[in-house]
Write a protein that holds these residues in place. Structure first.
Motif, PDB file in Angstrom:
ATOM      1  N   GLU A   1     -11.977   2.827   7.785  1.00 16.69           N
ATOM      2  CA  GLU A   1     -11.559   2.769   6.388  1.00 16.69           C
ATOM      3  C   GLU A   1     -10.050   2.889   6.285  1.00 16.69           C
ATOM      4  OE1 GLU A   1     -13.773   5.169   3.532  1.00 16.69           O
ATOM      5  OE2 GLU A   1     -15.084   5.695   5.196  1.00 16.69           O
ATOM      6  N   THR A   2      -9.464   2.194   5.306  1.00 18.36           N
ATOM      7  CA  THR A   2      -8.022   2.278   5.093  1.00 18.36           C
ATOM      8  C   THR A   2      -7.706   2.647   3.666  1.00 18.36           C
ATOM      9  OG1 THR A   2      -7.919  -0.100   4.641  1.00 18.36           O
ATOM     10  CG2 THR A   2      -7.493   0.613   6.904  1.00 18.36           C
ATOM     11  N   GLU A   3      -8.660   3.257   2.980  1.00 17.18           N
ATOM     12  CA  GLU A   3      -8.411   3.658   1.599  1.00 17.18           C
ATOM     13  C   GLU A   3      -7.318   4.701   1.577  1.00 17.18           C
ATOM     14  OE1 GLU A   3     -10.754   5.689  -2.183  1.00 17.18           O
ATOM     15  OE2 GLU A   3     -11.758   5.386  -0.269  1.00 17.18           O
ATOM     16  N   GLU A   4      -6.388   4.543   0.657  1.00 15.82           N
ATOM     17  CA  GLU A   4      -5.259   5.466   0.580  1.00 15.82           C
ATOM     18  C   GLU A   4      -5.587   6.643  -0.302  1.00 15.82           C
ATOM     19  OE1 GLU A   4      -2.643   4.806   2.578  1.00 15.82           O
ATOM     20  OE2 GLU A   4      -3.983   3.240   3.176  1.00 15.82           O
TER      21      GLU A   4
ATOM     22  N   VAL B   1       0.873  -1.178   0.000  1.00 18.71           N
ATOM     23  CA  VAL B   1       0.000   0.000   0.000  1.00 18.71           C
ATOM     24  C   VAL B   1       0.905   1.222   0.000  1.00 18.71           C
ATOM     25  CG1 VAL B   1      -1.970  -1.066   1.133  1.00 18.71           C
ATOM     26  CG2 VAL B   1      -0.145  -0.082   2.524  1.00 18.71           C
ATOM     27  N   HIS B   2       0.387   2.339  -0.495  1.00 21.93           N
ATOM     28  CA  HIS B   2       1.213   3.542  -0.522  1.00 21.93           C
ATOM     29  C   HIS B   2       0.380   4.794  -0.350  1.00 21.93           C
ATOM     30  CE1 HIS B   2      -0.120   3.872  -4.764  1.00 21.93           C
ATOM     31  NE2 HIS B   2       0.205   5.150  -4.651  1.00 21.93           N
ATOM     32  N   GLY B   3       1.068   5.865  -0.024  1.00 22.12           N
ATOM     33  CA  GLY B   3       0.446   7.176   0.122  1.00 22.12           C
ATOM     34  C   GLY B   3       1.505   8.245  -0.087  1.00 22.12           C
ATOM     35  N   SER B   4       1.220   9.434   0.366  1.00 18.35           N
ATOM     36  CA  SER B   4       2.128  10.571   0.188  1.00 18.35           C
ATOM     37  C   SER B   4       2.355  11.260   1.524  1.00 18.35           C
ATOM     38  CB  SER B   4       1.552  11.560  -0.831  1.00 18.35           C
ATOM     39  OG  SER B   4       1.263  10.921  -2.063  1.00 18.35           O
ATOM     40  N   GLY B   5       3.311  12.170   1.545  1.00 18.20           N
ATOM     41  CA  GLY B   5       3.602  12.915   2.763  1.00 18.20           C
ATOM     42  C   GLY B   5       4.275  14.233   2.438  1.00 18.20           C
TER      43      GLY B   5
ATOM     44  N   ALA C   1      -3.003   9.581   9.142  1.00 15.70           N
ATOM     45  CA  ALA C   1      -2.902   8.462  10.079  1.00 15.70           C
ATOM     46  C   ALA C   1      -3.242   7.155   9.381  1.00 15.70           C
ATOM     47  CB  ALA C   1      -3.829   8.693  11.275  1.00 15.70           C
ATOM     48  N   HIS C   2      -4.259   7.180   8.507  1.00 15.75           N
ATOM     49  CA  HIS C   2      -4.667   5.924   7.880  1.00 15.75           C
ATOM     50  C   HIS C   2      -3.638   5.428   6.867  1.00 15.75           C
ATOM     51  CE1 HIS C   2      -6.353   8.474   4.560  1.00 15.75           C
ATOM     52  NE2 HIS C   2      -6.141   7.394   3.820  1.00 15.75           N
ATOM     53  N   VAL C   3      -2.746   6.320   6.406  1.00 16.29           N
ATOM     54  CA  VAL C   3      -1.682   5.895   5.496  1.00 16.29           C
ATOM     55  C   VAL C   3      -0.644   5.074   6.247  1.00 16.29           C
ATOM     56  CG1 VAL C   3       0.281   6.693   4.109  1.00 16.29           C
ATOM     57  CG2 VAL C   3      -1.963   7.724   3.798  1.00 16.29           C
ATOM     58  N   ILE C   4      -0.070   5.651   7.303  1.00 18.03           N
ATOM     59  CA  ILE C   4       1.017   4.975   8.009  1.00 18.03           C
ATOM     60  C   ILE C   4       0.512   3.788   8.816  1.00 18.03           C
ATOM     61  CG2 ILE C   4       0.909   6.504  10.023  1.00 18.03           C
ATOM     62  CD1 ILE C   4       4.089   5.017   8.382  1.00 18.03           C
ATOM     63  N   GLN C   5      -0.721   3.846   9.299  1.00 20.06           N
ATOM     64  CA  GLN C   5      -1.242   2.741  10.102  1.00 20.06           C
ATOM     65  C   GLN C   5      -1.692   1.560   9.252  1.00 20.06           C
ATOM     66  OE1 GLN C   5      -4.215   4.801  12.508  1.00 20.06           O
ATOM     67  NE2 GLN C   5      -2.824   4.779  14.272  1.00 20.06           N
TER      68      GLN C   5
ATOM     69  N   ASP D   1     -11.747  20.672  -6.421  1.00 16.49           N
ATOM     70  CA  ASP D   1     -12.044  19.878  -7.609  1.00 16.49           C
ATOM     71  C   ASP D   1     -10.759  19.410  -8.304  1.00 16.49           C
ATOM     72  OD1 ASP D   1     -11.121  22.189  -8.801  1.00 16.49           O
ATOM     73  OD2 ASP D   1     -12.797  22.398 -10.188  1.00 16.49           O
ATOM     74  N   ALA D   2      -9.595  19.644  -7.691  1.00 14.38           N
ATOM     75  CA  ALA D   2      -8.350  19.096  -8.237  1.00 14.38           C
ATOM     76  C   ALA D   2      -8.444  17.573  -8.203  1.00 14.38           C
ATOM     77  CB  ALA D   2      -7.150  19.563  -7.417  1.00 14.38           C
ATOM     78  N   ALA D   3      -8.029  16.916  -9.279  1.00 15.22           N
ATOM     79  CA  ALA D   3      -8.127  15.459  -9.358  1.00 15.22           C
ATOM     80  C   ALA D   3      -7.309  14.814  -8.251  1.00 15.22           C
ATOM     81  CB  ALA D   3      -7.642  14.977 -10.720  1.00 15.22           C
ATOM     82  N   ILE D   4      -7.978  14.048  -7.384  1.00 17.05           N
ATOM     83  CA  ILE D   4      -7.339  13.364  -6.269  1.00 17.05           C
ATOM     84  C   ILE D   4      -7.713  11.893  -6.347  1.00 17.05           C
ATOM     85  CG2 ILE D   4      -7.335  13.125  -3.760  1.00 17.05           C
ATOM     86  CD1 ILE D   4      -7.780  16.160  -3.602  1.00 17.05           C
ATOM     87  N   ASN D   5      -6.710  11.036  -6.266  1.00 14.90           N
ATOM     88  CA  ASN D   5      -6.914   9.598  -6.405  1.00 14.90           C
ATOM     89  C   ASN D   5      -6.232   8.856  -5.268  1.00 14.90           C
ATOM     90  OD1 ASN D   5      -8.204   9.275  -9.229  1.00 14.90           O
ATOM     91  ND2 ASN D   5      -6.489  10.658  -9.612  1.00 14.90           N
ATOM     92  N   PRO D   6      -6.573   7.556  -5.085  1.00 13.12           N
ATOM     93  CA  PRO D   6      -5.862   6.765  -4.075  1.00 13.12           C
ATOM     94  C   PRO D   6      -4.357   6.890  -4.268  1.00 13.12           C
ATOM     95  CG  PRO D   6      -7.728   5.531  -4.931  1.00 13.12           C
ATOM     96  CD  PRO D   6      -7.629   6.776  -5.765  1.00 13.12           C
ATOM     97  N   GLY D   7      -3.653   7.172  -3.194  1.00 13.56           N
ATOM     98  CA  GLY D   7      -2.214   7.417  -3.254  1.00 13.56           C
ATOM     99  C   GLY D   7      -1.872   8.870  -3.022  1.00 13.56           C
ATOM    100  N   ASN D   8      -2.845   9.772  -3.276  1.00 15.25           N
ATOM    101  CA  ASN D   8      -2.659  11.191  -2.968  1.00 15.25           C
ATOM    102  C   ASN D   8      -2.768  11.466  -1.468  1.00 15.25           C
ATOM    103  OD1 ASN D   8      -3.920  11.908  -6.054  1.00 15.25           O
ATOM    104  ND2 ASN D   8      -2.287  13.214  -5.268  1.00 15.25           N
ATOM    105  N   SER D   9      -3.351  10.524  -0.725  1.00 11.07           N
ATOM    106  CA  SER D   9      -3.569  10.738   0.705  1.00 11.07           C
ATOM    107  C   SER D   9      -2.268  11.114   1.406  1.00 11.07           C
ATOM    108  CB  SER D   9      -4.140   9.471   1.352  1.00 11.07           C
ATOM    109  OG  SER D   9      -5.467   9.277   0.974  1.00 11.07           O
ATOM    110  N   GLY D  10      -2.323  12.152   2.213  1.00 15.57           N
ATOM    111  CA  GLY D  10      -1.151  12.602   2.953  1.00 15.57           C
ATOM    112  C   GLY D  10      -0.345  13.652   2.223  1.00 15.57           C
TER     113      GLY D  10
END
Length: 367
Positions: A364-367, A86-90, A103-107, A199-208
């Motif tokens: 939920e743990t969606e990234e 799984v991945h996210g951003s920071g 929090a849901h990214v790192i956890q 309204d900027a395009a945000i998708n799974p992985g943009n979290s954080g």
């Protein structure tokens, strides 16, 4: 004499025509020559002035990282386990290696690795997370990193242009940028605090990752946790003001020490569905001893805290960002049909249920 006058008039007309042609040439030639002589750097400056996004991206992107790790609960054996990631951003907070994310990214991951914009990889050595706000800070052993700058309070305007930077969909797409506007502020969308809408395009992985204004300031931390699947152009971010409040407590205590009313409260139907209303909150249970000592009972209705009208749990969470456990507050309530004032000493824990877990019911743990 007549012939001489005629010749002189013809000469004058010829001279005037010549002057007119010369003047026209003198006006036209420098303009075209000036246009032709504009150097490439000047053209680039004009383009940057017209669209600051490339310049903003160049300034902020080095402060954005990708975070990747094995999914929590995944098996640790077998070849397929290599892809159970799984991945996210920071966003880099300090040059010494502190990073803010969700929090849901790192956890949601184990053995997390941070990859900076220059392609260097670092193991996460420590982290502190707050589930209620969905904010976490993590540490990597690095130095001389470029830190981002959080925007000041109340600096966001609806309609202003913003850039979201992160790793949408695939970790290979790290530091991707999308552009949009702030669609709304103060949104209440299945969250404990008010959110920014874009309204900027945000998708799974943009979290954080950051939501950045045209001054290069981070106005929010993107949280896909609050975006419904299949909904386009409706992303949400945790405002910088809330992020600053949470990370200050995480740095100081390793947790967020929230004041608590020690009450279980129920919102009105109007408040839940989003209708404009000033209905009070109804007490369903006095949990803490302090609440019972203040003579607060089931069925009482809460209108305000220290003169601030509250109609939802989010109102209380936002208000309590400026309070600490142990402080005394004055509550305007209705009890037994009478309007009364109650003094209550705030406890510590979840602001409205008086527990110590500080957690969210949303798993939920969606990234």
């Amino acid at each position: 004499m007549g012939r001489f006058s005629m010749m002189r008039n013809q000469a004058s007309r010829l001279l005037l025509c010549g002057l007119a042609v010369g003047l026209a040439l003198s006006l036209s030639v420098p303009v075209s020559a000036a246009a032709a002589s504009v150097n490439p750097s000047s053209k680039k400056a004009v383009l940057q002035a017209a669209d600051p996004v490339p310049q903003i991206y160049a300034r902020v992107s080095p402060s954005v990282v990708g975070i990747i790790g094995k999914a929590q609960g995944g098996k640790n054996t077998g070849l397929d386990n290599r892809y159970n990631l799984v991945h996210g951003s920071g966003v880099i907070l300090t040059s010494g290696g502190w990073i803010v994310t969700n929090a849901h990214v790192i956890q949601s991951m184990q053995k997390a690795t941070v990859v900076t914009s220059d392609g260097k990889s670092y193991s996460v050595t420590d982290y502190y997370a707050d589930e209620l706000s969905d904010i976490a800070i993590l540490k990597i052993n690095a130095a001389h990193l470029k830190s981002a700058s959080l925007a000041g309070a109340s600096s966001v305007k609806v309609g202003e242009k913003v850039v979201a930077i992160g790793a949408p969909l695939s970790f290979a797409l790290r530091n991707s940028a999308t552009v949009g506007v702030v669609s709304g502020s103060g949104r209440v969308v299945d969250a404990s605090y008010r959110l920014l809408q874009s309204d900027a395009a945000i998708n799974p992985g943009n979290s954080g990752g950051p939501l950045v204004d045209m001054n290069g300031k981070v106005i929010g931390i993107v949280s896909m946790k609050y975006s419904a699947v299949g909904v386009d152009n409706t992303g949400f971010a945790i405002p910088a003001e809330t992020v600053r409040y949470i990370i200050k407590q995480l740095f100081t205590y390793g947790e967020v020490r929230r004041p608590s009313l020690g009450l279980e409260l129920q919102q009105s139907w109007s408040s839940i569905v989003g209708l404009p209303a000033e209905d009070p909150l109804t007490v369903t249970k006095a949990v803490s001893a302090a609440a019972r000592k203040a003579d607060i009972a089931e069925g009482d209705e809460l209108y305000s805290i220290d003169g601030h009208r509250v109609t939802s749990a989010v109102d209380i969470n936002e208000l309590f960002k400026s309070y600490r456990p142990g402080q005394t507050v004055q509550l305007l309530m209705q009890s037994g049909g009478d309007i009364v004032q109650r003094k209550l000493v705030l406890g510590e824990g979840d602001p409205i249920v008086g527990t110590d877990d500080g957690g969210s019911a949303d798993d939920e743990t969606e990234e």
